[in-house]
Each structure stands twice: as C-alpha cells, then as structure tokens.
Design a protein around this motif. Sequence first.
Motif, PDB file in Angstrom:
ATOM      1  N   MET A   1       0.838  -1.179   0.000  1.00  0.00           N
ATOM      2  CA  MET A   1       0.000   0.000   0.000  1.00  0.00           C
ATOM      3  C   MET A   1       0.884   1.244   0.000  1.00  0.00           C
ATOM      4  O   MET A   1       1.861   1.328   0.739  1.00  0.00           O
ATOM      5  N   THR A   2       0.544   2.191  -0.825  1.00  0.00           N
ATOM      6  CA  THR A   2       1.348   3.406  -0.920  1.00  0.00           C
ATOM      7  C   THR A   2       1.025   4.350   0.226  1.00  0.00           C
ATOM      8  O   THR A   2      -0.098   4.394   0.730  1.00  0.00           O
ATOM      9  N   LYS A   3       2.013   5.123   0.595  1.00  0.00           N
ATOM     10  CA  LYS A   3       1.845   6.104   1.665  1.00  0.00           C
ATOM     11  C   LYS A   3       1.168   7.344   1.085  1.00  0.00           C
ATOM     12  O   LYS A   3       1.610   7.903   0.090  1.00  0.00           O
ATOM     13  N   ARG A   4       0.090   7.758   1.718  1.00  0.00           N
ATOM     14  CA  ARG A   4      -0.624   8.952   1.261  1.00  0.00           C
ATOM     15  C   ARG A   4       0.037  10.179   1.866  1.00  0.00           C
ATOM     16  O   ARG A   4       0.352  10.200   3.038  1.00  0.00           O
ATOM     17  N   ARG A   5       0.185  11.179   1.037  1.00  0.00           N
ATOM     18  CA  ARG A   5       0.816  12.418   1.487  1.00  0.00           C
ATOM     19  C   ARG A   5      -0.196  13.537   1.510  1.00  0.00           C
ATOM     20  O   ARG A   5      -1.147  13.548   0.735  1.00  0.00           O
ATOM     21  N   VAL A   6       0.021  14.477   2.386  1.00  0.00           N
ATOM     22  CA  VAL A   6      -0.880  15.608   2.525  1.00  0.00           C
ATOM     23  C   VAL A   6      -0.456  16.767   1.618  1.00  0.00           C
ATOM     24  O   VAL A   6      -1.227  17.692   1.387  1.00  0.00           O
ATOM     25  N   GLU A   7       0.727  16.686   1.043  1.00  0.00           N
ATOM     26  CA  GLU A   7       1.259  17.802   0.263  1.00  0.00           C
ATOM     27  C   GLU A   7       0.391  18.196  -0.936  1.00  0.00           C
ATOM     28  O   GLU A   7       0.189  19.391  -1.166  1.00  0.00           O
ATOM     29  N   PRO A   8      -0.166  17.266  -1.711  1.00  0.00           N
ATOM     30  CA  PRO A   8      -1.043  17.708  -2.813  1.00  0.00           C
ATOM     31  C   PRO A   8      -2.261  18.493  -2.333  1.00  0.00           C
ATOM     32  O   PRO A   8      -2.685  19.448  -2.981  1.00  0.00           O
ATOM     33  N   PHE A   9      -2.814  18.116  -1.179  1.00  0.00           N
ATOM     34  CA  PHE A   9      -3.943  18.846  -0.632  1.00  0.00           C
ATOM     35  C   PHE A   9      -3.540  20.262  -0.242  1.00  0.00           C
ATOM     36  O   PHE A   9      -4.282  21.219  -0.473  1.00  0.00           O
ATOM     37  N   VAL A  10      -2.350  20.410   0.337  1.00  0.00           N
ATOM     38  CA  VAL A  10      -1.866  21.735   0.723  1.00  0.00           C
ATOM     39  C   VAL A  10      -1.616  22.584  -0.520  1.00  0.00           C
ATOM     40  O   VAL A  10      -1.952  23.772  -0.543  1.00  0.00           O
ATOM     41  N   TRP A  11      -1.050  22.001  -1.580  1.00  0.00           N
ATOM     42  CA  TRP A  11      -0.840  22.747  -2.818  1.00  0.00           C
ATOM     43  C   TRP A  11      -2.168  23.150  -3.459  1.00  0.00           C
ATOM     44  O   TRP A  11      -2.287  24.221  -4.051  1.00  0.00           O
ATOM     45  N   LEU A  12      -3.191  22.287  -3.333  1.00  0.00           N
ATOM     46  CA  LEU A  12      -4.512  22.628  -3.852  1.00  0.00           C
ATOM     47  C   LEU A  12      -5.086  23.825  -3.098  1.00  0.00           C
ATOM     48  O   LEU A  12      -5.621  24.760  -3.703  1.00  0.00           O
TER      49      LEU A  12
END
Length: 116
Positions: free
Chosen positions: A1-12
């Motif tokens: 399972m891949t680790k989900r990152r919060v960075e794309p949400f912050v960039w959005l």
Amino acid sequence: MTKRRVEPFVWLMFSGGGVAAAVFLPVLAFLFALAYPLGWLGRPDYNHLQAVVGSPLTILVLLGLFVLLLVHSAHRFRYTLYDGLQVKAKTTIAALCYGAAVVGTVAAVVVLLSAA
C-alpha cells in the motif's frame, strides 16, 4: 500500500487561496480604499452589514475565503523561508506557519460567529 501524502492537498489549498486573493482582494481594496472614502459609492450602514454577515451562507463563504487566504500565505511564507532564505529548520517552520494559519482560522470563526 502506498503512503498517502498531505502535500497535494496543501498545494490545492495554496492555489485556491491564490485565486481567491487575486479575485477578491482587488475588489475589496477598490471599495474600501477608493470608492467609499471618495464618495463614489454610498457607504453601507451598520445594520445592512450586520444583516449580510449574519446570514449562515455568508459566514460559510467568508470562512472559506479566510481559510484559503491563510493557508496560501502560510505556504508562501514557508517556501520563502526554505528556498529564499535557506532556513534549515523545516519542521519548526512548517509547524509555525501552518499553526499560525490554524490560529487565524479559529480567530475568524470566533469573529464571524460573534457577528452573527
């Protein structure tokens, strides 16, 4: 399972805040720095503003706008410190920047709910 990152949400949220700032801040600056003081438009009275801000829909829109603008400024300030000034305390700076955005959001909630 891949680790989900919060960075794309912050960039959005960063890009949403940038768009909100580009669309709404010039209008507000025009109204409150030029149009009302120079008498081009009639000033809204207190009761009218109280009625507008008292609406639940207006509170949600203003809260969303404030959150996007605060996250945008926190993200911009964080990366200015990282890339521009080459500050090495990444975790501390991220906590301070986004913590300030959270504190500002809580302050906006308190002010908006007290105005309702």
